[in-house]
Design a protein around this motif. Structure first.
Motif, PDB file in Angstrom:
ATOM      1  N   LEU A   1      -8.596  -3.019  -1.953  1.00  0.00           N
ATOM      2  CA  LEU A   1      -7.514  -3.339  -0.717  1.00  0.00           C
ATOM      3  C   LEU A   1      -6.456  -2.346  -0.811  1.00  0.00           C
ATOM      4  O   LEU A   1      -6.060  -1.907   0.438  1.00  0.00           O
ATOM      5  CB  LEU A   1      -6.825  -4.667  -1.272  1.00  0.00           C
ATOM      6  N   LEU A   2      -5.819  -1.781  -2.045  1.00  0.00           N
ATOM      7  CA  LEU A   2      -4.910  -0.762  -1.865  1.00  0.00           C
ATOM      8  C   LEU A   2      -5.333   0.585  -1.377  1.00  0.00           C
ATOM      9  O   LEU A   2      -4.484   1.057  -0.478  1.00  0.00           O
ATOM     10  CB  LEU A   2      -4.366  -0.633  -3.013  1.00  0.00           C
ATOM     11  N   GLY A   3      -6.366   0.887  -1.675  1.00  0.00           N
ATOM     12  CA  GLY A   3      -7.183   2.102  -1.028  1.00  0.00           C
ATOM     13  C   GLY A   3      -7.155   1.960   0.470  1.00  0.00           C
ATOM     14  O   GLY A   3      -6.959   2.942   1.008  1.00  0.00           O
ATOM     15  N   ALA A   4      -7.820   1.008   1.153  1.00  0.00           N
ATOM     16  CA  ALA A   4      -7.961   0.557   2.319  1.00  0.00           C
ATOM     17  C   ALA A   4      -6.526   0.647   3.049  1.00  0.00           C
ATOM     18  O   ALA A   4      -6.509   1.194   4.185  1.00  0.00           O
ATOM     19  CB  ALA A   4      -8.457  -0.731   2.515  1.00  0.00           C
ATOM     20  N   VAL A   5      -5.405   0.249   2.591  1.00  0.00           N
ATOM     21  CA  VAL A   5      -4.068   0.206   3.170  1.00  0.00           C
ATOM     22  C   VAL A   5      -3.563   1.723   3.327  1.00  0.00           C
ATOM     23  O   VAL A   5      -3.148   1.958   4.397  1.00  0.00           O
ATOM     24  CB  VAL A   5      -2.997  -0.221   2.209  1.00  0.00           C
ATOM     25  N   ILE A   6      -3.900   2.505   2.507  1.00  0.00           N
ATOM     26  CA  ILE A   6      -3.973   4.049   2.640  1.00  0.00           C
ATOM     27  C   ILE A   6      -4.693   4.716   3.702  1.00  0.00           C
ATOM     28  O   ILE A   6      -4.433   5.307   4.774  1.00  0.00           O
ATOM     29  CB  ILE A   6      -3.906   4.762   1.388  1.00  0.00           C
ATOM     30  N   GLY A   7      -5.935   3.911   3.503  1.00  0.00           N
ATOM     31  CA  GLY A   7      -6.995   4.751   4.346  1.00  0.00           C
ATOM     32  C   GLY A   7      -6.897   4.259   5.938  1.00  0.00           C
ATOM     33  O   GLY A   7      -7.323   4.997   6.832  1.00  0.00           O
ATOM     34  N   VAL A   8      -6.444   2.913   6.147  1.00  0.00           N
ATOM     35  CA  VAL A   8      -6.186   2.643   7.494  1.00  0.00           C
ATOM     36  C   VAL A   8      -5.246   3.639   8.299  1.00  0.00           C
ATOM     37  O   VAL A   8      -5.571   4.112   9.272  1.00  0.00           O
ATOM     38  CB  VAL A   8      -5.557   1.206   7.623  1.00  0.00           C
ATOM     39  N   GLU A   9      -4.133   4.180   7.585  1.00  0.00           N
ATOM     40  CA  GLU A   9      -3.126   4.983   8.126  1.00  0.00           C
ATOM     41  C   GLU A   9      -3.862   6.164   8.451  1.00  0.00           C
ATOM     42  O   GLU A   9      -3.683   6.881   9.619  1.00  0.00           O
ATOM     43  CB  GLU A   9      -1.997   5.154   7.251  1.00  0.00           C
ATOM     44  N   ARG A  10      -4.546   6.658   7.499  1.00  0.00           N
ATOM     45  CA  ARG A  10      -5.287   7.978   7.837  1.00  0.00           C
ATOM     46  C   ARG A  10      -6.583   7.968   9.053  1.00  0.00           C
ATOM     47  O   ARG A  10      -6.616   8.919   9.693  1.00  0.00           O
ATOM     48  CB  ARG A  10      -6.159   8.465   6.594  1.00  0.00           C
TER      49      ARG A  10
ATOM     50  N   GLY B   1      -4.572   7.982  12.412  1.00  0.00           N
ATOM     51  CA  GLY B   1      -4.354   9.195  12.687  1.00  0.00           C
ATOM     52  C   GLY B   1      -5.377  10.236  12.886  1.00  0.00           C
ATOM     53  O   GLY B   1      -5.104  11.495  13.123  1.00  0.00           O
ATOM     54  N   GLY B   2      -6.823   9.826  12.853  1.00  0.00           N
ATOM     55  CA  GLY B   2      -7.867  10.773  12.937  1.00  0.00           C
ATOM     56  C   GLY B   2      -7.984  11.720  12.002  1.00  0.00           C
ATOM     57  O   GLY B   2      -8.519  12.625  12.214  1.00  0.00           O
ATOM     58  N   LYS B   3      -7.654  11.339  10.688  1.00  0.00           N
ATOM     59  CA  LYS B   3      -7.482  12.184   9.739  1.00  0.00           C
ATOM     60  C   LYS B   3      -8.854  11.995   8.931  1.00  0.00           C
ATOM     61  O   LYS B   3      -9.640  10.960   8.752  1.00  0.00           O
ATOM     62  CB  LYS B   3      -6.399  12.178   8.721  1.00  0.00           C
ATOM     63  N   ALA B   4      -8.970  13.032   7.951  1.00  0.00           N
ATOM     64  CA  ALA B   4     -10.223  13.141   7.204  1.00  0.00           C
ATOM     65  C   ALA B   4      -9.895  11.976   6.041  1.00  0.00           C
ATOM     66  O   ALA B   4      -8.522  11.730   5.807  1.00  0.00           O
ATOM     67  CB  ALA B   4     -10.705  14.599   6.643  1.00  0.00           C
ATOM     68  N   ALA B   5     -10.995  11.470   5.266  1.00  0.00           N
ATOM     69  CA  ALA B   5     -10.533  10.508   4.347  1.00  0.00           C
ATOM     70  C   ALA B   5      -9.818   9.417   4.783  1.00  0.00           C
ATOM     71  O   ALA B   5      -8.755   9.225   4.409  1.00  0.00           O
ATOM     72  CB  ALA B   5      -9.719  11.361   3.136  1.00  0.00           C
ATOM     73  N   GLY B   6     -10.738   8.659   5.491  1.00  0.00           N
ATOM     74  CA  GLY B   6     -10.484   7.279   5.879  1.00  0.00           C
ATOM     75  C   GLY B   6     -10.511   6.280   5.188  1.00  0.00           C
ATOM     76  O   GLY B   6     -10.452   6.478   4.019  1.00  0.00           O
ATOM     77  N   VAL B   7     -10.673   5.040   5.449  1.00  0.00           N
ATOM     78  CA  VAL B   7     -10.756   3.820   4.967  1.00  0.00           C
ATOM     79  C   VAL B   7     -11.940   3.700   3.759  1.00  0.00           C
ATOM     80  O   VAL B   7     -11.477   3.547   2.732  1.00  0.00           O
ATOM     81  CB  VAL B   7     -10.870   2.557   5.641  1.00  0.00           C
ATOM     82  N   ARG B   8     -13.121   4.105   4.368  1.00  0.00           N
ATOM     83  CA  ARG B   8     -14.267   4.211   3.247  1.00  0.00           C
ATOM     84  C   ARG B   8     -13.895   5.108   2.069  1.00  0.00           C
ATOM     85  O   ARG B   8     -14.149   4.768   1.041  1.00  0.00           O
ATOM     86  CB  ARG B   8     -15.475   4.373   3.984  1.00  0.00           C
TER      87      ARG B   8
END
Length: 157
Positions: A15-24, A27-34
């Motif tokens: 869940l916490l990793g997904a919180v950061i991943g959503v922002e990425r 923003g169209g950045k590498a290292a997204g939610v998954r």
């Protein structure tokens, strides 16, 4: 430790990793939610294993920090892979730092530091979202580097 507690830690790390991943991801950045979910869960699992899976035999010391140190090194390798150097400079520094941070969040969850992990995830996601316009504004104020000419018409011979 009981499996339900371990499973809860892994779910919380996801869940916490997904919180950061959503922002990425937004923003169209590498290292997204998954990617961030996998890094957080893997770090949490390594940490849980370092604490629970290797019992002390006899009177020897228990050195759970060895696994944590290896997580930091291994994730540093992943972060280095996110960096791209081109003529305009280095790209991917935020992604590399975020990969490192998500590993730390997973480690915190694995070690049972839930409040610190949750606070860090929310704080950093908020900062990444909130500072995006500031970064864009600062980038627009940067001077454009002068192009160097690579032909024979420059007079340099």
């Amino acid at each position: 430790m009981d499996f339900p507690i371990q499973a809860g830690k892994l779910l919380f790390a996801a869940l916490l990793g997904a919180v950061i991943g959503v922002e990425r991801e937004l923003g169209g950045k590498a290292a997204g939610v998954r990617t961030n979910v996998v890094i957080a869960v893997a770090s949490a699992l390594f940490t849980v294993l370092s604490i629970d899976a290797f019992p002390v035999i006899g009177d020897g010391p228990r050195d759970t920090a060895r696994v944590a140190a290896q997580i930091v090194s291994g994730v540093g390798f992943l972060g280095a892979g996110a960096l791209i150097r081109d003529r305009s400079g280095v790209k991917g520094l935020t992604t590399a730092a975020e990969i490192w941070l998500v590993a730390a969040i997973g480690m915190a969850v694995g070690a049972g530091a839930y409040a610190a992990a949750a606070f860090t995830a929310v704080l950093v996601a908020g900062l990444l979202f909130g500072l995006r316009p500031v970064s864009a504004w600062l980038a627009s104020k940067r001077p454009v580097p002068e192009q160097t000419r690579h032909d024979d018409t420059s007079g340099d011979g």
